[in-house]
Design an enzyme around this catalytic site. Structure first.
Site, mmCIF file in Angstrom:
data_model
loop_
_atom_site.group_PDB
_atom_site.id
_atom_site.type_symbol
_atom_site.label_atom_id
_atom_site.label_comp_id
_atom_site.label_asym_id
_atom_site.label_seq_id
_atom_site.Cartn_x
_atom_site.Cartn_y
_atom_site.Cartn_z
ATOM 1 N N LYS A 1 1.262 29.942 39.990
ATOM 2 C CA LYS A 1 1.800 31.212 39.764
ATOM 3 C C LYS A 1 1.924 31.286 38.066
ATOM 4 O O LYS A 1 1.547 30.351 37.456
ATOM 5 C CB LYS A 1 3.335 31.319 40.144
ATOM 6 C CG LYS A 1 4.285 30.105 39.650
ATOM 7 C CD LYS A 1 5.622 30.058 40.056
ATOM 8 C CE LYS A 1 6.265 29.049 39.517
ATOM 9 N NZ LYS A 1 7.752 28.710 40.169
ATOM 10 N N CYS B 1 5.365 35.972 11.757
ATOM 11 C CA CYS B 1 5.024 37.369 12.001
ATOM 12 C C CYS B 1 4.324 37.397 13.220
ATOM 13 O O CYS B 1 4.282 36.502 13.876
ATOM 14 C CB CYS B 1 3.989 37.635 10.665
ATOM 15 S SG CYS B 1 4.549 37.306 8.872
HETATM 16 C C1 LIG Z 1 7.827 27.247 40.473
HETATM 17 C C2 LIG Z 1 8.311 26.850 41.635
HETATM 18 C C3 LIG Z 1 7.692 25.230 41.897
HETATM 19 C C4 LIG Z 1 7.198 24.547 40.876
HETATM 20 O O1 LIG Z 1 8.137 24.152 40.092
HETATM 21 P P1 LIG Z 1 7.750 22.935 38.947
HETATM 22 O O2 LIG Z 1 9.369 22.528 38.153
HETATM 23 O O3 LIG Z 1 6.956 23.610 37.908
HETATM 24 O O4 LIG Z 1 7.140 21.976 39.735
HETATM 25 C C5 LIG Z 1 7.921 25.062 43.262
HETATM 26 N N1 LIG Z 1 8.705 25.648 44.014
HETATM 27 C C6 LIG Z 1 8.995 26.857 44.063
HETATM 28 C C7 LIG Z 1 9.634 27.809 44.965
HETATM 29 C C8 LIG Z 1 8.943 27.433 42.527
HETATM 30 O O5 LIG Z 1 9.282 28.655 42.440
#
Ligand SMILES: *Cc1c(COP(=O)(O)O)cnc(C)c1O
Length: 373
Positions: free
Chosen positions: A39, A317
């Protein structure tokens, strides 16, 4: 790509992504599947490039936060299964189906909507059910007195036509925190998750992919691996405090644009907050808060040049900031400056900024080209 025309760039080492994937995999029980969280443009590293690398090196699944992120991967010829962690409005169901995407379902009302729409199209939507075991975010409510009702609702969702409940998951709120309290909380979440799964199995509902471990749990709670793990940050080389030997995958690099020498008593940058105390060789570097270098870091950080660290001086800046090169006489115009990466620690920069490495990685802005090496 010709780096000489770049003002500031992010070098992304895909070989380090592969190293990290293999290193994390080696810590998991045999047969555990690996979902790479990509993501937010793969935490700023470039979602398509990272996902292709994961696909070519044996990852089993990917996760993104929303439909647009999933479509970017499909357009980039990524064919691994992709889980959408957030909500997708039901009008986009035909796209979910056409692109073979897996949708999170976090309550019964949404399950009913997806089921009805999929039924109307005569197709089946693959879903992962999300359970809220203590994160206080998405997921079926099922803690404490709501346990029975939660099981009831999940069972009802799974029984709906035209949904294929392939997976079930939950997310830990405190698995990356040290201390007994956080440990008790995390193990409580894990116990609730397993109790829910047992109750659902009692009703004949079994999921093929049960998962809960993100970065914190992969590191600190190996017993939570279940069918699949779901790390993000760890994949990019952060969060393990050197325990696994993971390698950071991004270096944010710029070059000295100008050097000027100022007499003592010269104010530097907006507000003149920093005033030189000695004859100072001051470099200007073309990186600022519009590139993702937080203004709150002004006068509080140092960046790496070949000979050592140059303290940052004066307000950062939008497009540039200043660094003191007086004690680094070999630094010249065009000398490379590492903002974070191999020498300048992202963890330290994040701590100084009062945040976490996640936020700094995601903040490297669109203006900064990603260069794959
Ligand atoms: C972002 C996310 C992860 C990954 O988290 P990390 O701490 O970066 O490993 C896993 N599961 C869900 C549901 C997330 O939103």
């Amino acid at each position: 790509m010709d780096l000489n025309v770049k003002r500031t760039w992010a070098e992304v080492r895909l070989d380090n992504i592969v190293h990290n994937l293999k290193t994390i995999r080696a810590t998991l029980p045999a047969g555990t599947r690996f979902l790479g969280v990509v993501k937010a443009d793969a935490y700023g590293h470039g979602a398509v490039a990272v996902s292709r690398t994961l696909e070519a090196n044996g990852a089993d699944y990917l996760a993104v936060s929303c439909l647009d992120e999933a479509l970017e991967l499909r357009a980039g010829c990524v064919s691994l299964p992709i889980l959408i962690l957030g909500h997708t409005p039901v009008e986009y169901l035909p796209i979910l189906l056409a692109q073979n995407l897996t949708q999170t379902v976090s309550n019964l009302a949404k399950a009913r909507e997806y089921s009805a729409a999929a039924r109307a199209l005569g197709q089946t939507l693959r879903i992962h059910v999300k359970l809220d075991t203590g994160m206080g975010r998405l997921g079926f409510l099922c803690d404490g007195e709501r346990f029975e009702q939660g099981v009831e609702n999940v069972a009802a969702a799974c029984a709906l036509p035209n949904l294929d409940p392939e997976g079930v998951y939950t997310h830990f709120a405190r698995s990356d925190e040290p201390g007994e309290e956080a440990r008790a909380f995390t193990l409580g979440q894990f116990k609730l998750f397993r109790d829910l799964l047992a109750a659902l199995e009692g009703r004949g509902i079994r999921f093929r992919l049960r998962h809960c471990a993100a970065t914190g749990a992969v590191l600190n709670y190996p017993e939570t691996a279940m069918d699949m793990v779901r790390p993000g940050l760890l994949l990019y080389g952060y969060g393990d405090e050197g325990r696994l030997g993971l390698r950071p995958c991004m270096r944010l690099v710029t070059r000295v644009a100008t050097i000027k020498t100022y007499e003592p008593g010269t104010p530097i940058s907006y507000g003149g907050r920093f005033v030189t105390e000695r004859r100072t060789r001051m470099g200007v570097i073309p990186v600022g808060y519009a590139d993702g270098l937080f203004r709150t870091l002004s006068d509080r950080c140092a960046f790496a040049v070949a000979e050592g660290f140059a303290p940052q001086r004066g307000r950062i800046c939008m497009d540039m900031c200043m660094i003191d090169l007086t004690d680094l006489p070999d630094a010249r115009i065009d000398s490379r400056v590492e903002i974070f990466g191999e020498t300048a620690s992202l963890d330290k920069l994040a701590e100084t900024a009062g945040t976490i490495p996640y936020e700094l990685l995601c903040s490297v802005s669109k203006r900064v080209p990603r260069v794959y090496v």
